[in-house]
Design a protein around this motif. Structure first.
Motif, mmCIF file in Angstrom:
data_model
loop_
_atom_site.group_PDB
_atom_site.id
_atom_site.type_symbol
_atom_site.label_atom_id
_atom_site.label_comp_id
_atom_site.label_asym_id
_atom_site.label_seq_id
_atom_site.Cartn_x
_atom_site.Cartn_y
_atom_site.Cartn_z
ATOM 1 N N HIS B 281 -3.596 6.304 -2.065
ATOM 2 C CA HIS B 281 -3.620 4.822 -1.098
ATOM 3 C C HIS B 281 -4.504 3.830 -1.646
ATOM 4 O O HIS B 281 -4.153 3.005 -1.116
ATOM 5 C CB HIS B 281 -2.483 4.683 -0.211
ATOM 6 C CG HIS B 281 -1.810 3.624 0.593
ATOM 7 N ND1 HIS B 281 -0.330 4.228 -0.151
ATOM 8 C CD2 HIS B 281 -1.996 2.597 0.781
ATOM 9 C CE1 HIS B 281 0.006 2.272 0.598
ATOM 10 N NE2 HIS B 281 -0.498 1.549 0.607
ATOM 11 N N HIS B 330 3.361 8.651 3.272
ATOM 12 C CA HIS B 330 3.399 8.302 2.594
ATOM 13 C C HIS B 330 4.490 8.382 0.650
ATOM 14 O O HIS B 330 5.598 8.436 0.951
ATOM 15 C CB HIS B 330 4.611 6.464 2.835
ATOM 16 C CG HIS B 330 3.689 6.061 2.039
ATOM 17 N ND1 HIS B 330 2.586 4.916 2.217
ATOM 18 C CD2 HIS B 330 3.368 6.396 0.929
ATOM 19 C CE1 HIS B 330 2.098 4.235 1.401
ATOM 20 N NE2 HIS B 330 2.420 5.177 0.284
ATOM 21 N N HIS B 331 3.374 8.949 0.886
ATOM 22 C CA HIS B 331 3.729 10.110 -1.047
ATOM 23 C C HIS B 331 4.665 11.335 -0.512
ATOM 24 O O HIS B 331 4.871 11.988 -1.462
ATOM 25 C CB HIS B 331 2.430 9.919 -1.429
ATOM 26 C CG HIS B 331 1.819 7.924 -1.596
ATOM 27 N ND1 HIS B 331 2.558 7.430 -2.785
ATOM 28 C CD2 HIS B 331 1.136 7.668 -1.184
ATOM 29 C CE1 HIS B 331 2.519 6.690 -2.783
ATOM 30 N NE2 HIS B 331 1.355 6.248 -1.521
HETATM 31 CU CU CU Z 1 0.622 4.555 -0.435
#
Ligand code: CU
Ligand code: HEM
Ligand code: CU
Lengths: 475, 587
Positions: B281, B330-331
């Motif tokens: 990220h 969030h992945h």
């Molecule tokens: Cu991300």
């Protein structure tokens, strides 16, 4: 073909060079400086922003109209909430999308360069900045709260009496397991997987069968190594060398009486053993069981033996505990292993996902459901189907409609065709279907299989290929 | 100091000037050219697999000619498809948008815009480039090995990537991918440390942190993100290499594959994902922030207006940088992660939208009542703001775990990150090239060709990626070779030929850029010293490239970089070296 391509490339380069030449000349003729953007150019680009905006929005609106109903109504209970949340978020982001892009394109079009104007010197404005920090924060707070409510509802505790189904994935197909009359899944172990036991369900018989199979394989491998010519020849040479050495030794020190006596005593015994073994080796090398292997092959077989022995240890280490009212090794006997997932409408199901080899993902878009299948780490997802396959066929006005479970985590060559049909039916239909499914432990089938070769090593080859597999096998 | 600079100028041999150069300007060009070559490869790969997606199963002679046994009878093989997708993604994310973007512009602009003679360590800087080049070679070479290149997607999740028996691409190709990545990280770390140290220590007199151009702020935060997160990727990669070669089981447990129960227990494939996304990220911001920095500079210069809310812009860069470290989960919403932990990641992720929104609005306000000159660089920067907004908004849907369940790993995600990362960051890079080309090569690129390039690119870019949202929402997974086994998707698959056509035209449009770029290096109009009438220090250096940047004394800075159309002055720009007038207040 190749010549053609080379030709095309050559022509292309020639054209580029020519273009360069023409370009050179015109640039000299024009004499304008590249950094001086003419009024006409600024105005043209300003207008192009507006043209672009219109085309872009037209495209977006077209897509919304033609493809906006992306999925039929949700076939699961939580999915309805998900869809409402989706619409809510979609409305917000669509409004912001149009509003912000419009401002951007409009300002770009409006404020293009004019010589006699000076831009407004406007380095900051705390009130404005506060506005666009606070307003997005408030909107996001609503998005977060609403989103998490939906999330909590769908990930909450499973109700008592929910149906439990295990979904098992492997390259490249799906299997589902129902717990049978005792409502408990039997223990399963990846060490016990065979073509007839794709989930590795643990039973006394299964353990016996696989153990015997592994022992057989180990014996076979050991035998192959025992009869390997190179190894035999080396052993023979070593034995002969020992004999030879001993002879030498005897001659050199022959005058030392006690030593000779000592030697003499030992000699008889071990020399005979050596001689016998040499004779045996010679015989083995003559026999038709003798094999010739490369060094790498020998190493591989030794490694294989080591791995098989480890597997045996792991199997012997399996514990038999109680779950519910039964022993884990018995709970599996009535489990039903199937290739098509059937669910009763209106009944909560809890899925338990497992994987045999790599990560897969069980994706059921019509139910707004997805969960990864991770080797070694079981995962869960619960949902309540609300629309039967038949009703969904009416809703979509499509006689052939079927719910699907598809793989949504890249898992190899046939990832793109790893699917399982899902059938949602009434409680009675479901019960009837379930009763027709074989239980894991069936006496006759067991006997039939014993005659076949069920070595785990042949697993992938021997496994009966179903329709889905046909396209899924890799070369 | 001045003599010192001159002396160096005369000593240089061809090799030390063009090959093993330690001059930041030359290294920046080396990064740029390498990235362009890598970019050409990555675009071509994408066009090859878009042919298969647009017209599945149809035979294309060109595929067989180019790929040989990977495309028997002109139809792309499914293993080759996955290899192409994987290498396309890897090259774009790491080699073009990380190495290429930061390598080019951090190197070029940090010393020039802060008023330094060179990077803190020219030698490390040179090493950084050579590691980058070596890792590029290894990555490209992996396309030609037995079994093909790595094929598990650019995130190379184990066990797929750990087990050679899982797919052909998990053999030698995968090992080379991992080695290339390790070298790449070494390059990034050498570069990043150098950037941080240079920015902190070598600023010219008067260049306070609050006078730094936003480009430099963006490069600084980018470099810090890289230095903190890339080591975690190395750990992830090294552990994966060990699982592949040394029989360890960091990521592996209870696996039965190719007819064998493997003797590995106790590892977790999910561990890899945590490590990967802890880099992954921040990585997306490592890609985006330099582009945002570049566009801040270009938009302000060409609107002839100060960037609106300079301090808020710095604040948002810092906030984005900080938040990007605590959102990686969030992945992983559907990996079986605890739902409460998922909620935490929902919260942190949506927070990122706030500084992002501030940035977007500040850009737009900068345009408001400006006096906008549409140079090609300016067009790309305005385009960047549009794609940043469009792509960022779909992030709000993905960040909502309840919604992500149904769109995770579908084309919706592909649309999201290509618009926000593919388009925005590439626009930033292209804008940067058009803007600083005169500084790099002493010549101008053609403006007219630049216009054609921009308009074709933005139309094709949106044409490719916008429809993908709908393909994804209809339930089409990504990384599928063919969708024809799923009748329920037939109706959205009508979009695929259109998408592929846009992709081909868009790819071809880049030829305009390539021509413009390479032609102008040799034959472009000769540049003047400050073509864009810009305030920043790089335009106070002579057009001629000299080692040490300024022939005489180093410049002294008296003001921020954004005094455009300042009412106290007649000219619509005031270089940073201009002293404040008596009684003048700094912005
Ligand atoms: Cu991300
Ligand atoms: C408002 C800001 C943003 C939010 C809330 C957001 C959120 C997300 C989320 C939740 C995902 C995971 C989706 C999934 O895999 O199911 C995602 C994926 C992704 N995002 Fe964003 N994002 C934002 C901005 C950005 C930006 C600025 C970039 C890049 C410059 C970016 C690049 C990516 C990439 C590359 C992926 C996909 C990774 C992969 O699976 O291959 N995002 N984003
Ligand atoms: Cu898959």
């Amino acid at each position: 073909m190749k010549i053609l391509i080379i030709l095309v490339i050559a022509v292309g380069i020639a054209a580029l060079l020519q273009l360069g030449r023409v370009y050179d000349l015109t640039a000299k003729l024009r004499k304008t400086r590249e950094e001086e953007i003419s009024f006409a150019d600024n105005k043209m680009n300003a207008m192009l922003w507006l043209v672009f905006m219109v085309l872009f929005y037209a495209g977006v609106i077209y897509l919304f109209i033609e493809y906006g109903d992306y999925l039929p109504v949700s076939a699961s209970e939580h999915g309805v909430g998900v869809d409402t949340l989706m619409s809510f978020n979609m409305i917000i982001i669509t409004i912001v999308f149009f509003a912000v892009n419009t401002l951007l394109f409009y300002f770009s079009a409006k404020y293009y360069y004019k010589k006699d104007r000076k831009a407004k010197f406007f380095p900051h404005d705390n009130r404005l900045e506060l506005v666009w920090t606070v307003v997005p924060s408030l909107v996001l707070a609503i998005v977060i709260i609403y989103g998490l409510q939906t999330w909590n509802a769908m990930t909450g505790e499973v109700e008592d009496g929910a149906l439990r189904v295990e979904i098992y994935s492997k390259q490249f197909d799906w299997t589902a397991r129902y717990a049978g009359t005792d409502s408990e899944f039997g223990l399963s172990s990846y060490n016990l997987i065979t073509p007839t036991n794709p989930l590795g369900i643990v039973t006394d018989d299964g353990i016996e069968e696989v153990t015997a199979e592994i022992e057989g394989q180990v014996d076979k491998l050991k035998m192959e190594l025992a009869y390997e010519r190179g190894l035999l020849a080396a052993e023979k040479e070593e034995l002969e060398h020992q004999l030879h050495e001993a002879d030498h030794h005897g001659h050199d020190h022959g005058d030392h009486e006690h030593a000779e006596g000592d030697d003499h005593h030992g000699n008889d015994a071990w020399k005979d053993v050596n001689m016998n073994r040499i004779a045996e080796i010679e015989e083995m090398m003559e026999s038709d069981k003798a094999t010739v292997l490369t060094e790498a092959a020998i190493e591989a077989k030794r490694e294989k033996i080591y791995r098989l022995e480890l597997q045996l240890q792991r199997i012997l280490g399996l514990d038999n505990n109680t779950i519910g009212d039964v022993m884990e090794w018995e709970a599996g006997l009535d489990d039903q292993v199937v290739r098509e997932l059937h669910l009763p409408v209106g009944q909560e199901v809890e899925f338990i996902f497992r994987s045999r080899d790599v990560i897969h993902s069980a994706y059921m878009p019509h139910f707004r459901a997805q969960m990864n299948c991770v080797p070694g780490v079981p995962t869960r997802f619960k949902m309540t189907p609300t629309i039967t396959t038949d009703s969904m066929r009416m809703i979509t006005d499509n006689e052939e409609f079927d719910y699907l479970l598809l793989c949504n985590k890249v898992c190899g060559a046939a990832h793109f065709n790893m699917q399982m049909k899902v059938v949602v039916q009434s409680e009675e239909q479901y019960k009837t279907w379930l009763e027709q499914q074989k239980t894991f432990y069936v006496d006759e089938s067991k006997e039939n299989n014993e005659s076949e070769d069920v070595s785990p090593a042949d697993d992938n080859v021997a496994e009966p290929a179903d329709a889905g597999d046909q396209t899924a096998t890799i070369d | 100091m001045a003599d010192h600079a001159q002396a160096h100028h005369h000593e240089e041999s061809f090799i030390s000037k063009y090959v093993f150069s330690m001059d930041h300007k030359m290294i920046s060009k080396q990064f740029l050219i390498t990235a362009i070559v890598m970019g050409i490869v990555a675009v071509m790969l994408s066009i090859l697999f878009r042919l298969q997606l647009g017209w599945p199963g149809e035979s294309f002679g060109i595929l067989e000619t180019l790929l040989g046994k990977w495309a028997p009878d002109g139809v792309l093989d499914r293993n080759a498809y996955l290899a192409l997708v994987t290498i396309h993604g890897t090259i774009m994310v790491f080699f073009v948008l990380t190495g290429g973007l930061s390598g080019t512009f951090s190197n070029l602009l940090i010393p020039l815009q802060i008023g330094a003679r060179d990077m803190a360590s020219g030698f490390l800087n040179m090493l950084s480039y050579w590691f980058f080049l070596l890792s590029s070679f290894i990555m490209l070479a992996s396309l030609f090995v037995e079994g093909g290149a790595a094929s598990g997607g650019w995130t190379v999740y184990p066990p797929l990537s750990a087990l050679p028996q899982a797919m052909p691409g998990s053999g030698t190709g995968m090992t080379m991918w991992l080695l290339s990545m390790v070298l790449f990280v070494v390059s990034s770390l050498l570069g990043g440390l150098n950037y941080v140290v240079t920015i902190i220590n070598l600023r010219a007199k008067g260049m306070k942190m609050t006078r730094l151009p936003l480009t430099i702020w963006a490069f600084l935060v980018t470099a810090i993100l890289g230095v903190l997160s890339f080591p975690v990727l190395v750990s992830a990669v090294v552990l994966l290499l060990m699982d592949r070669t040394a029989g360890t089981a960091f990521y592996l447990s209870e696996i039965h594959i190719a007819g064998e129960a493997l003797p590995v227990t106790g590892g977790s494939p999910i561990l890899y994902q945590h490590l990967f996304w802890f880099l992954g990220h921040p990585e997306v911001y490592i890609v985006l922030l330099p582009a945002l920095g570049i566009s801040s500079e270009i938009i302000s210069t060409n609107s002839r207006k100060p960037i609106f809310g300079y301090r808020a812009m710095i604040g948002s860069i810092l906030a984005i940088g900080f938040l990007s470290f605590i959102v990686w989960g969030h992945h992983m919403f559907v990996t079986g992660m605890d739902p409460f932990l998922g909620s935490v990641f929902v919260f942190t992720t949506l927070l990122i939208a706030i500084p992002s929104a501030v940035k977007a609005f500040n850009y737009i306000t900068t345009l408001w009542k400006g006096n906008i000159k549409f140079t090609p660089a300016m067009l790309f920067s305005v385009g960047l703001v549009s794609t940043f907004v469009t792509g960022g908004l779909t992030g709000i849907i993905l960040a909502d775990s309840a919604l992500d369940v149904n769109v995770h790993d579908t084309y919706f995600v592909v649309a999201h990150f290509h618009i926000v990362m593919g388009m925005s960051a590439i626009f930033g890079m292209l804008g940067g090239i058009y803007h600083w080309f005169p500084k790099m090569f002493g010549r101008m690129m053609s403006t007219k060709l630049g216009y054609a390039h921009f308009w074709l690119t933005i139309v094709c870019g949106y044409g490719v990626f916008f429809p993908m949202h709908f393909v994804g929402m209809a339930g089409a997974p990504r990384r599928y070779y063919d969708y024809s086994n799923f009748p329920f998707l037939d109706w959205v698959m009508d979009l695929n030929p259109i998408i592929s056509t846009f992709a081909i035209i868009g790819g071809a449009a880049q030829l305009l850029f390539l021509f413009n770029f390479f032609y102008s290096i040799f034959r472009g109009q000769e540049a003047v010293q400050n073509p864009w009438k810009s305030n920043t220090l790089e335009w106070t250096t002579p057009v001629e490239r000299i080692h040490g940047n300024w022939p005489g004394e180093l410049p002294v800075v008296h003001r921020w970089a954004y005094d455009y159309s300042n009412p106290n002055y007649d000219e619509d720009f005031v270089p940073q070296t201009t002293p404040l007038k008596a009684g003048e207040e700094e912005h």
